[in-house]
Design a protein around this motif. Structure first.
Motif, PDB file in Angstrom:
ATOM      1  N   LEU A  37      64.077  65.355  73.923  1.00 24.55           N
ATOM      2  CA  LEU A  37      62.911  66.166  73.597  1.00 24.55           C
ATOM      3  C   LEU A  37      61.687  65.254  73.545  1.00 24.55           C
ATOM      4  O   LEU A  37      61.683  64.248  72.846  1.00 24.55           O
ATOM      5  CB  LEU A  37      63.101  66.855  72.238  1.00 24.55           C
ATOM      6  CG  LEU A  37      61.979  67.792  71.787  1.00 24.55           C
ATOM      7  CD1 LEU A  37      61.866  68.988  72.725  1.00 24.55           C
ATOM      8  CD2 LEU A  37      62.218  68.274  70.363  1.00 24.55           C
ATOM      9  N   PHE A  38      60.645  65.609  74.314  1.00 23.28           N
ATOM     10  CA  PHE A  38      59.406  64.831  74.338  1.00 23.28           C
ATOM     11  C   PHE A  38      58.360  65.505  73.467  1.00 23.28           C
ATOM     12  O   PHE A  38      57.997  66.656  73.712  1.00 23.28           O
ATOM     13  CB  PHE A  38      58.896  64.702  75.779  1.00 23.28           C
ATOM     14  CG  PHE A  38      57.571  64.004  75.893  1.00 23.28           C
ATOM     15  CD1 PHE A  38      57.395  62.725  75.391  1.00 23.28           C
ATOM     16  CD2 PHE A  38      56.499  64.621  76.504  1.00 23.28           C
ATOM     17  CE1 PHE A  38      56.172  62.078  75.495  1.00 23.28           C
ATOM     18  CE2 PHE A  38      55.267  63.983  76.613  1.00 23.28           C
ATOM     19  CZ  PHE A  38      55.113  62.706  76.106  1.00 23.28           C
ATOM     20  N   LEU A  39      57.893  64.811  72.447  1.00 25.23           N
ATOM     21  CA  LEU A  39      56.867  65.328  71.546  1.00 25.23           C
ATOM     22  C   LEU A  39      55.564  64.593  71.841  1.00 25.23           C
ATOM     23  O   LEU A  39      55.395  63.433  71.459  1.00 25.23           O
ATOM     24  CB  LEU A  39      57.287  65.121  70.084  1.00 25.23           C
ATOM     25  CG  LEU A  39      58.574  65.822  69.646  1.00 25.23           C
ATOM     26  CD1 LEU A  39      58.920  65.450  68.207  1.00 25.23           C
ATOM     27  CD2 LEU A  39      58.450  67.335  69.790  1.00 25.23           C
ATOM     28  N   ASP A  40      54.653  65.263  72.521  1.00 26.73           N
ATOM     29  CA  ASP A  40      53.371  64.656  72.859  1.00 26.73           C
ATOM     30  C   ASP A  40      52.389  64.833  71.700  1.00 26.73           C
ATOM     31  O   ASP A  40      52.514  65.769  70.907  1.00 26.73           O
ATOM     32  CB  ASP A  40      52.817  65.310  74.123  1.00 26.73           C
ATOM     33  CG  ASP A  40      51.747  64.467  74.797  1.00 26.73           C
ATOM     34  OD1 ASP A  40      51.521  63.321  74.349  1.00 26.73           O
ATOM     35  OD2 ASP A  40      51.139  64.949  75.770  1.00 26.73           O
ATOM     36  N   ALA A  51      57.194  65.951  57.359  1.00 28.48           N
ATOM     37  CA  ALA A  51      58.335  65.847  56.455  1.00 28.48           C
ATOM     38  C   ALA A  51      59.548  66.580  57.024  1.00 28.48           C
ATOM     39  O   ALA A  51      60.681  66.091  56.939  1.00 28.48           O
ATOM     40  CB  ALA A  51      57.967  66.401  55.086  1.00 28.48           C
ATOM     41  N   LYS A  52      59.323  67.750  57.626  1.00 26.98           N
ATOM     42  CA  LYS A  52      60.421  68.523  58.195  1.00 26.98           C
ATOM     43  C   LYS A  52      60.992  67.830  59.426  1.00 26.98           C
ATOM     44  O   LYS A  52      62.208  67.839  59.652  1.00 26.98           O
ATOM     45  CB  LYS A  52      59.939  69.931  58.536  1.00 26.98           C
ATOM     46  CG  LYS A  52      59.538  70.724  57.296  1.00 26.98           C
ATOM     47  CD  LYS A  52      59.112  72.137  57.628  1.00 26.98           C
ATOM     48  CE  LYS A  52      58.742  72.887  56.346  1.00 26.98           C
ATOM     49  NZ  LYS A  52      58.351  74.285  56.607  1.00 26.98           N
ATOM     50  N   LEU A  53      60.111  67.216  60.222  1.00 26.84           N
ATOM     51  CA  LEU A  53      60.584  66.480  61.394  1.00 26.84           C
ATOM     52  C   LEU A  53      61.399  65.275  60.968  1.00 26.84           C
ATOM     53  O   LEU A  53      62.445  64.976  61.554  1.00 26.84           O
ATOM     54  CB  LEU A  53      59.390  66.038  62.249  1.00 26.84           C
ATOM     55  CG  LEU A  53      59.722  65.171  63.464  1.00 26.84           C
ATOM     56  CD1 LEU A  53      60.659  65.903  64.415  1.00 26.84           C
ATOM     57  CD2 LEU A  53      58.443  64.761  64.191  1.00 26.84           C
ATOM     58  N   LEU A  54      60.941  64.576  59.943  1.00 25.08           N
ATOM     59  CA  LEU A  54      61.677  63.414  59.430  1.00 25.08           C
ATOM     60  C   LEU A  54      63.080  63.826  58.998  1.00 25.08           C
ATOM     61  O   LEU A  54      64.057  63.129  59.298  1.00 25.08           O
ATOM     62  CB  LEU A  54      60.917  62.789  58.265  1.00 25.08           C
ATOM     63  CG  LEU A  54      61.628  61.631  57.555  1.00 25.08           C
ATOM     64  CD1 LEU A  54      61.784  60.442  58.492  1.00 25.08           C
ATOM     65  CD2 LEU A  54      60.855  61.222  56.298  1.00 25.08           C
ATOM     66  N   ARG A  55      63.184  64.939  58.301  1.00 27.93           N
ATOM     67  CA  ARG A  55      64.488  65.402  57.833  1.00 27.93           C
ATOM     68  C   ARG A  55      65.422  65.709  59.010  1.00 27.93           C
ATOM     69  O   ARG A  55      66.614  65.379  58.970  1.00 27.93           O
ATOM     70  CB  ARG A  55      64.310  66.637  56.953  1.00 27.93           C
ATOM     71  CG  ARG A  55      65.578  67.088  56.253  1.00 27.93           C
ATOM     72  CD  ARG A  55      65.292  67.998  55.080  1.00 27.93           C
ATOM     73  NE  ARG A  55      64.583  69.208  55.480  1.00 27.93           N
ATOM     74  CZ  ARG A  55      63.315  69.463  55.171  1.00 27.93           C
ATOM     75  NH1 ARG A  55      62.611  68.592  54.450  1.00 27.93           N
ATOM     76  NH2 ARG A  55      62.744  70.586  55.558  1.00 27.93           N
ATOM     77  N   VAL A  56      64.881  66.285  60.064  1.00 28.74           N
ATOM     78  CA  VAL A  56      65.687  66.576  61.255  1.00 28.74           C
ATOM     79  C   VAL A  56      66.190  65.281  61.886  1.00 28.74           C
ATOM     80  O   VAL A  56      67.357  65.164  62.261  1.00 28.74           O
ATOM     81  CB  VAL A  56      64.869  67.383  62.278  1.00 28.74           C
ATOM     82  CG1 VAL A  56      65.605  67.488  63.603  1.00 28.74           C
ATOM     83  CG2 VAL A  56      64.564  68.773  61.737  1.00 28.74           C
ATOM     84  N   LEU A  57      65.300  64.291  62.002  1.00 26.22           N
ATOM     85  CA  LEU A  57      65.680  63.024  62.624  1.00 26.22           C
ATOM     86  C   LEU A  57      66.706  62.276  61.792  1.00 26.22           C
ATOM     87  O   LEU A  57      67.594  61.602  62.329  1.00 26.22           O
ATOM     88  CB  LEU A  57      64.438  62.149  62.826  1.00 26.22           C
ATOM     89  CG  LEU A  57      63.369  62.705  63.783  1.00 26.22           C
ATOM     90  CD1 LEU A  57      62.169  61.772  63.835  1.00 26.22           C
ATOM     91  CD2 LEU A  57      63.948  62.899  65.181  1.00 26.22           C
ATOM     92  N   GLN A  58      66.605  62.375  60.477  1.00 29.42           N
ATOM     93  CA  GLN A  58      67.532  61.645  59.603  1.00 29.42           C
ATOM     94  C   GLN A  58      68.875  62.356  59.467  1.00 29.42           C
ATOM     95  O   GLN A  58      69.928  61.709  59.469  1.00 29.42           O
ATOM     96  CB  GLN A  58      66.899  61.463  58.214  1.00 29.42           C
ATOM     97  CG  GLN A  58      65.747  60.486  58.201  1.00 29.42           C
ATOM     98  CD  GLN A  58      65.218  60.202  56.810  1.00 29.42           C
ATOM     99  OE1 GLN A  58      64.560  59.197  56.584  1.00 29.42           O
ATOM    100  NE2 GLN A  58      65.479  61.097  55.877  1.00 29.42           N
ATOM    101  N   GLU A  59      68.843  63.663  59.351  1.00 31.35           N
ATOM    102  CA  GLU A  59      70.071  64.412  59.091  1.00 31.35           C
ATOM    103  C   GLU A  59      70.767  64.879  60.362  1.00 31.35           C
ATOM    104  O   GLU A  59      71.960  65.202  60.338  1.00 31.35           O
ATOM    105  CB  GLU A  59      69.765  65.620  58.201  1.00 31.35           C
ATOM    106  CG  GLU A  59      69.070  65.284  56.890  1.00 31.35           C
ATOM    107  CD  GLU A  59      69.906  64.381  55.998  1.00 31.35           C
ATOM    108  OE1 GLU A  59      71.146  64.451  56.098  1.00 31.35           O
ATOM    109  OE2 GLU A  59      69.319  63.620  55.204  1.00 31.35           O
ATOM    110  N   ARG A  76      67.802  63.166  71.579  1.00 32.41           N
ATOM    111  CA  ARG A  76      67.005  61.946  71.672  1.00 32.41           C
ATOM    112  C   ARG A  76      65.541  62.350  71.688  1.00 32.41           C
ATOM    113  O   ARG A  76      65.142  63.208  72.462  1.00 32.41           O
ATOM    114  CB  ARG A  76      67.333  61.178  72.956  1.00 32.41           C
ATOM    115  CG  ARG A  76      66.477  59.931  73.166  1.00 32.41           C
ATOM    116  CD  ARG A  76      66.617  59.376  74.578  1.00 32.41           C
ATOM    117  NE  ARG A  76      67.963  58.927  74.845  1.00 32.41           N
ATOM    118  CZ  ARG A  76      68.796  59.534  75.689  1.00 32.41           C
ATOM    119  NH1 ARG A  76      68.415  60.638  76.325  1.00 32.41           N
ATOM    120  NH2 ARG A  76      70.009  59.064  75.900  1.00 32.41           N
ATOM    121  N   VAL A  77      64.738  61.738  70.827  1.00 38.14           N
ATOM    122  CA  VAL A  77      63.329  62.112  70.722  1.00 38.14           C
ATOM    123  C   VAL A  77      62.439  60.995  71.270  1.00 38.14           C
ATOM    124  O   VAL A  77      62.586  59.826  70.904  1.00 38.14           O
ATOM    125  CB  VAL A  77      62.932  62.408  69.260  1.00 38.14           C
ATOM    126  CG1 VAL A  77      61.421  62.591  69.138  1.00 38.14           C
ATOM    127  CG2 VAL A  77      63.643  63.664  68.772  1.00 38.14           C
TER     128      VAL A  77
END
Length: 202
Positions: A37-40, A51-59, A76-77
């Motif tokens: 997933l590409f986040l521009d 904060a919500k993105l961080l939780r997704v990446l960590q969990e 993969r981000v």
């Protein structure tokens, strides 16, 4: 808006909010499961969503809007920005923990003004793209047009270069992209004042 970003990234369940599609919707993370997933423009993400993105990446799991049970994902981000995230962290505009979570393999792309050798190659790529799109028969870029392109600083980087080529292809009437067809702003800010209007292409 935060709510729109959240539903786009993580999806939502049917009936979770007014106007929600019947059957709900899969978000970008779920659609990219098993892939990339590409986040521009990650530097423009609202602080609450960080904060919500961080939780997704960590969990490694997402929570759809309106759903209580989380959904595991393996994505993969790749994130990109033209902003200085380190400065944003110091200013409190970007979460430090998310910055380090994203900054695993940093890749820095110098601006066009610092890699002049790429301007001609990229410019000709955009020429091929827009001649095909617009049905024009433009074979190449004239030498003085190339000189102007190399001399200009391109503060808007690739997007500005692409925009300039698209504009020039639209107005060019011959089979060679002339300097006079480049946007006036680009021509005025270079040291090249006299441009030719014709070339012998035979």
């Amino acid at each position: 808006p935060d709510t729109l970003i959240e539903s786009e990234l993580f999806g939502y369940e049917e009936g979770s909010f007014t106007g929600a599609s019947k059957g709900g919707k899969m978000g970008k993370f779920q659609l990219a499961d098993g892939g990339t997933l590409f986040l521009d423009e990650i530097g423009d993400m609202p602080y609450q969503m960080q904060a919500k993105l961080l939780r997704v990446l960590q969990e490694g799991e997402i929570e759809k809007v309106g759903r209580q049970k989380n959904i595991p994902i393996d994505v993969r981000v790749i994130a990109a920005t033209n902003r200085n995230l380190e400065e944003m962290v110091k200013e409190g505009a970007f979460r430090e923990d998310l910055y380090y979570r994203l900054n695993v393999i940093p890749v820095f792309m110098p601006p066009l003004r610092k890699r002049k050798e790429d301007i001609v190659t990229v410019g000709k790529h955009f020429l091929r793209k827009y001649t095909a799109k617009l049905g024009k028969d433009i074979e190449d870029i004239a030498p003085d047009a190339l000189a102007i392109m190399r001399d200009y600083d391109w503060p808007g980087n690739l997007r500005e270069l692409e925009n300039a080529i698209e504009c020039a292809v639209n107005v060019e009437t011959g089979n060679l992209l002339m300097a006079a067809s480049l946007p006036e702003k680009v021509r005025e800010k270079t040291g090249i004042k006299n441009v030719r209007t014709t070339y012998d292409t035979s």
